[in-house]
Design an enzyme around this catalytic site. Structure first.
Site, mmCIF file in Angstrom:
data_model
loop_
_atom_site.group_PDB
_atom_site.id
_atom_site.type_symbol
_atom_site.label_atom_id
_atom_site.label_comp_id
_atom_site.label_asym_id
_atom_site.label_seq_id
_atom_site.Cartn_x
_atom_site.Cartn_y
_atom_site.Cartn_z
ATOM 1 N N ASP A 31 50.112 34.270 45.442
ATOM 2 C CA ASP A 31 50.154 36.067 44.960
ATOM 3 C C ASP A 31 49.159 36.052 46.487
ATOM 4 O O ASP A 31 48.754 37.294 46.790
ATOM 5 C CB ASP A 31 49.653 36.558 43.986
ATOM 6 C CG ASP A 31 50.517 36.795 43.012
ATOM 7 O OD1 ASP A 31 51.937 36.980 43.181
ATOM 8 O OD2 ASP A 31 50.575 36.476 41.313
ATOM 9 N N HIS B 33 -2.996 49.797 74.117
ATOM 10 C CA HIS B 33 -3.361 50.617 72.509
ATOM 11 C C HIS B 33 -3.454 48.415 71.929
ATOM 12 O O HIS B 33 -2.266 48.578 71.687
ATOM 13 C CB HIS B 33 -1.776 50.934 72.264
ATOM 14 C CG HIS B 33 -1.578 50.960 70.341
ATOM 15 N ND1 HIS B 33 -1.676 49.908 69.802
ATOM 16 C CD2 HIS B 33 -2.093 52.169 69.871
ATOM 17 C CE1 HIS B 33 -2.209 50.990 68.268
ATOM 18 N NE2 HIS B 33 -1.840 51.948 68.683
ATOM 19 N N HIS C 265 54.988 39.299 46.900
ATOM 20 C CA HIS C 265 56.103 38.394 47.000
ATOM 21 C C HIS C 265 56.816 38.868 47.909
ATOM 22 O O HIS C 265 56.949 37.673 49.011
ATOM 23 C CB HIS C 265 57.247 38.581 45.916
ATOM 24 C CG HIS C 265 56.370 38.401 44.060
ATOM 25 N ND1 HIS C 265 56.969 38.137 43.024
ATOM 26 C CD2 HIS C 265 55.063 38.045 44.112
ATOM 27 C CE1 HIS C 265 56.093 38.477 42.273
ATOM 28 N NE2 HIS C 265 55.009 37.969 42.750
ATOM 29 N N HIS D 193 44.487 40.061 41.515
ATOM 30 C CA HIS D 193 44.835 40.327 43.035
ATOM 31 C C HIS D 193 43.956 41.350 43.296
ATOM 32 O O HIS D 193 43.435 42.047 44.518
ATOM 33 C CB HIS D 193 45.760 41.522 42.477
ATOM 34 C CG HIS D 193 47.410 41.259 42.027
ATOM 35 N ND1 HIS D 193 48.425 40.745 44.297
ATOM 36 C CD2 HIS D 193 48.653 41.156 42.030
ATOM 37 C CE1 HIS D 193 49.144 39.829 43.453
ATOM 38 N NE2 HIS D 193 49.210 39.817 42.216
ATOM 39 N N HIS E 161 52.449 29.864 41.521
ATOM 40 C CA HIS E 161 52.555 31.405 41.832
ATOM 41 C C HIS E 161 51.145 31.927 41.966
ATOM 42 O O HIS E 161 51.056 32.879 42.328
ATOM 43 C CB HIS E 161 53.362 31.961 40.645
ATOM 44 C CG HIS E 161 53.640 33.183 40.782
ATOM 45 N ND1 HIS E 161 54.451 33.586 40.923
ATOM 46 C CD2 HIS E 161 52.929 34.725 40.669
ATOM 47 C CE1 HIS E 161 54.730 35.234 41.322
ATOM 48 N NE2 HIS E 161 53.674 35.805 40.946
#
EC number: 3.5.1.108
Length: 467
Positions: free
Chosen positions: A268, A370, A79, A291, A264
């Site tokens: 976050d 080669h 927050h 989170h 909200h």
């Protein structure tokens, strides 16, 4: 978007109780010099240890984001960081007299209003934006989480939540202009949980500072009087103060927005995005973020930022589809003709994967012997090309790259599937499987026209050059 970095004009303090620890804490925001970023300071501990708010310092994501160094931690940073990030403040010293910022009303708004009252000062240094120019994705199929960053010359964020819980259902929200929308439309949105989660969280020893004034509790189950009393005892409140309510919210509290939970979650995500350490130019789409997923997504952004930093350091001319061209490769590897066996790097995920290209032409000196009349690229040189590809993955990020060299310690499970001939283009993919200090193990595969021609598991170490 803003051009110059910003900090505060004056310091300002707020005091309250931490959401999860329940400890009283005074938080003081102070101005900071350019390129400081956000730094938390625990003034309640001897020597006032500092913890930069960076993704590498995340130590826990249980119902919030906790950062720490050693035994020193700061809980529930999101927050505070959302307020700073949303107001586009780049540099701030955040002093705490306890382990967790005060929860206040459960949103970022008290922090944002305090920061505005302290005044915002523009600084001389330009902002260091992370510009997203390719799609970056994080997916967690088990939890149905998807977070995507898309190229955009600006910043937008859209969040969708769907808890498959009839008490909340599906919601979405979008932020399209930080200047116009963050303060009034998103910073006031409060933290929330379901009533069915409260007892379990109390048993986990968290939400010690939570009450009906700093969190929205969504009623998703009915409780009888005995259950209400048990719950009240668990969270340490008077049972008479708990009312299941008629609007689906504990104690009939009114939502500030009809989709406040989704807003909200966006808040976050902004706070966790701040742990990147730089502002972002991108469009971010998030379905069911939390989170833990936010932190993993930001880790991917950090790897992308680190890769871009390395590319800018070594690749001076931007070329479509090329991370490092031959000139950049020669700035990284000590090898030179005729033993430099890769031409460009086309994909690079720091500490994960790298893809190189080797154009095999008849002019290669080894074709002279080669083999005469039947030219075939020696298998050991394909292995060497794999080794050089992996070496670039190992050397990148070393500050003293000019003084470092990669030595190979082992080659296992080498298999040569098909011959490589003049005119072929080798696509070499190296995937890191283990990294311990300076020793790295990676699996390498080489393809021609999509067909596997060689594979091997390699082990190498980075050492300083000896004079």
């Amino acid at each position: 978007m803003l051009i110059h970095q910003r900090t505060l004009q004056n310091e300002i303090s707020l005091t309250g109780i931490g959401l999860h620890t329940g400890h009283e804490c005074t938080i003081t925001f102070k101005p900071a010099p350019v390129n400081t970023g956000y730094i938390f300071v625990r003034t309640d501990i001897n020597d006032c240890p500092e913890i930069p708010a960076l993704i590498d310092h995340v130590v826990d994501v249980l119902r919030g984001t906790t950062i720490g160094i050693g035994d020193v931690k700061v809980h529930t940073t999101e927050h505070v960081l959302a307020a700073l990030y949303g107001l586009q403040i780049d540099n701030c010293r955040i002093e705490l007299s306890g382990p967790e910022p005060p929860v206040l009303d459960g949103s970022s708004n008290p922090f944002a209003e305090a920061l505005l009252s302290a005044g915002i000062a523009e600084q001389d240094e330009p902002k260091n934006y992370l510009v997203i120019d390719e799609t970056i994705e994080f997916h967690n199929p088990e939890k149905s989480v998807d977070i995507v960053a898309l190229p955009l010359d600006g910043f937008r964020m859209t969040v969708m939540v769907d808890y498959k819980n009839p008490a909340l259902g599906s919601q979405h929200s979008g932020l399209f202009d930080l200047d116009k929308e963050f303060l009034r439309e998103f910073s006031p949105c409060r933290t929330f949980c379901f009533l069915s989660e409260v007892e379990a969280m109390a048993n986990q020893g968290i939400i010690k500072g939570a009450d009906i004034d700093n969190a929205i509790v969504i009623v998703d189950k009915q409780l009888d009087e005995t259950e209400v009393q048990t719950l009240a005892d668990k969270v340490g409140v008077d049972a008479s103060h708990l009312v299941l309510g008629q609007n689906g919210i504990l104690n009939n509290r009114e939502l500030r927005f009809s989709n406040e939970p989704a807003r909200h979650k966006l808040l976050d995500l902004l706070g966790d995005l701040a742990l990147l350490g730089m502002p972002v130019k991108a469009q971010i789409l998030a379905x069911r973020p939390g989170h833990a997923s936010n932190v993993e997504f930001v880790k991917q952004l950090k790897k992308y930022a680190d890769r871009n930093k390395l590319a800018r350091q070594y690749q001076h001319e931007k070329k479509a589809g090329v991370i490092f061209d031959i000139n950049a490769i020669q700035n990284i590897l000590p090898h030179r003709y005729p033993f430099l066996l890769i031409d460009k790097i086309v994909e690079f995920k720091l500490d994960e994967k790298i893809v190189s290209i080797k154009n095999v032409t008849m002019n290669e000196p080894f074709f002279q012997g080669h083999f005469p009349g039947n030219p075939i690229m020696p298998g050991v040189l394909i292995i060497e090309a794999m080794a050089q590809t992996g070496g670039i993955m190992m050397l990148n990020g070393k500050e003293n790259i000019k003084e470092s060299v990669v030595f190979f310690m082992g080659i296992d499970k080498a298999r040569f599937r098909k011959p490589v001939l003049p005119g072929d283009t080798l696509v070499i993919e190296a995937v890191m499987t283990n990294m311990r200090r300076t020793v790295c193990q990676f699996d390498a595969k080489a393809y021609v026209r999509g067909e596997l021609v060689c594979e091997a598991s390699l082990m190498a170490t980075v050492m300083e050059k000896k004079n």
